[in-house]
Design a protein around this motif. Sequence first.
Motif, mmCIF file in Angstrom:
data_model
loop_
_atom_site.group_PDB
_atom_site.id
_atom_site.type_symbol
_atom_site.label_atom_id
_atom_site.label_comp_id
_atom_site.label_asym_id
_atom_site.label_seq_id
_atom_site.Cartn_x
_atom_site.Cartn_y
_atom_site.Cartn_z
ATOM 1 N N ALA A 290 -42.840 -37.354 13.298
ATOM 2 C CA ALA A 290 -42.906 -38.542 14.154
ATOM 3 C C ALA A 290 -41.646 -39.383 14.014
ATOM 4 N N ALA A 291 -41.152 -39.520 12.776
ATOM 5 C CA ALA A 291 -39.917 -40.282 12.549
ATOM 6 C C ALA A 291 -38.735 -39.616 13.242
ATOM 7 N N MET A 292 -38.691 -38.283 13.198
ATOM 8 C CA MET A 292 -37.594 -37.558 13.852
ATOM 9 C C MET A 292 -37.655 -37.723 15.362
ATOM 10 N N LYS B 191 -35.180 -40.091 20.193
ATOM 11 C CA LYS B 191 -35.290 -40.883 21.416
ATOM 12 C C LYS B 191 -34.331 -42.070 21.407
ATOM 13 N N ASN B 192 -34.111 -42.647 20.214
ATOM 14 C CA ASN B 192 -33.318 -43.877 20.115
ATOM 15 C C ASN B 192 -31.825 -43.635 19.903
ATOM 16 N N ILE B 193 -31.447 -42.411 19.605
ATOM 17 C CA ILE B 193 -30.024 -42.108 19.389
ATOM 18 C C ILE B 193 -29.293 -42.147 20.735
ATOM 19 N N ILE C 252 -35.409 -45.479 11.639
ATOM 20 C CA ILE C 252 -34.230 -46.335 11.842
ATOM 21 C C ILE C 252 -33.031 -45.793 11.078
ATOM 22 N N LEU C 253 -33.249 -45.405 9.830
ATOM 23 C CA LEU C 253 -32.150 -44.897 9.013
ATOM 24 C C LEU C 253 -31.575 -43.614 9.613
ATOM 25 N N ALA C 254 -32.435 -42.708 10.064
ATOM 26 C CA ALA C 254 -31.952 -41.475 10.692
ATOM 27 C C ALA C 254 -31.155 -41.785 11.955
ATOM 28 N N THR C 255 -31.621 -42.752 12.736
ATOM 29 C CA THR C 255 -30.908 -43.158 13.952
ATOM 30 C C THR C 255 -29.530 -43.711 13.620
ATOM 31 N N LYS C 256 -29.457 -44.586 12.624
ATOM 32 C CA LYS C 256 -28.189 -45.215 12.261
ATOM 33 C C LYS C 256 -27.222 -44.213 11.639
ATOM 34 N N VAL C 257 -27.732 -43.278 10.841
ATOM 35 C CA VAL C 257 -26.874 -42.238 10.268
ATOM 36 C C VAL C 257 -26.253 -41.408 11.388
#
Length: 368
Positions: free
Chosen positions: A190-192, A197-199, A345-350
């Motif tokens: 779900a986090a992925m 979607k947000n990247i 959020i962290l995965a998106t920002k990375v």
Amino acid sequence: MKSAKDEIFEILKKLTYDVGISGYEDNIRGMVIDELENYADSLEVDSLGNVIAVKKGSKSSKKLMIAAHMDEIGLMISYIDERGFLKFAPVGGITERTLLGQKVKIITKDNKIIKGVIGLKPPHIMKPEEAKQVPDFSDLYIDIGFFSKDEVLKNGIDIGSIVSFDRELERIGNGDIVTGKSLDDRAGLAAMIQAFKNIDNNEVNIYAVATVQEEVGLKGAKVSAFRVEPDIAIALDVTIASDVPSIPEGSWVCKLNQGPAIKLIDGQKGTGLIANKKLVDFVTNVANKYNVPYQLEVLTGGTTDASAMNLNKEGVPSIAISIPARYIHSPVEVVSLNDLENTSILATKVAKEMNEKTILNLINQKIK
């Protein structure tokens, strides 16, 4: 308007309701495709069943692979006796002590669900030494309320039918804590999904990969990494939140509701993943830059898809970002939606901060 946390909860509830034990991830795979296809520049399913979604980079052909596994632990019917009781074998890391008295769902040949319960001899008629022992798989059986083998077979259950726990995702406590089955690793999945979607405005190619058969040997990660050939790899999974009364504080791996865990090492004596030091520094710096809370994780057992991606071809700098989960590999796993959201959020920002220069710094070790 729904909050990001509520959106993640809805995705997670859908992903955890259905059955997708290792090797039988079809229903979950369909959900993942539905969630990702409108956000991907390309999307495919490989021959083992991994879903590979791509967002093309604006400035570089370098590849960041973010993986989360679709499969869950479960059971498989191994024998049907003449009275209609079902014997079973474990698929993945299940211990007998988590199974007593559990409700289960059995998937029939035509993909219908038949419910049952896991039974054991009552304590009243056990011998004293039996009552003190954890039962073996051979002592357990599933009761589905039928009275003959013929009745079982006529209803579409046979040797090889798959079984999952019968649990729905529920909010507990203040509503930010949830409990249910298969949070390992539908929480990471779900986090992925939310991160992908947000990247946007990503400089490098982003590969979101929903892998199969992680629980039985990291199989999906091995073949998908070979296909993708990533320059950098991240696994989103769960880890042990051991902040519970039965475990001394000095032995805790991670705490619930304190942010995602950035893994430093896992497996017995580091036989799983030893995370790339420069990549750990990069991820922690990104977390600090965007005020994302995090924990550092040293795990002495178990591993993730990052271990398989790390060893692809000539080697891939890899890391795992983990969602702390209590009671993993049981029907009542517990995670925090705050941790799940912060992992996303962290995965998106990375992904946003990753560029060609960063990747070259991580992978190049030229001496002269």
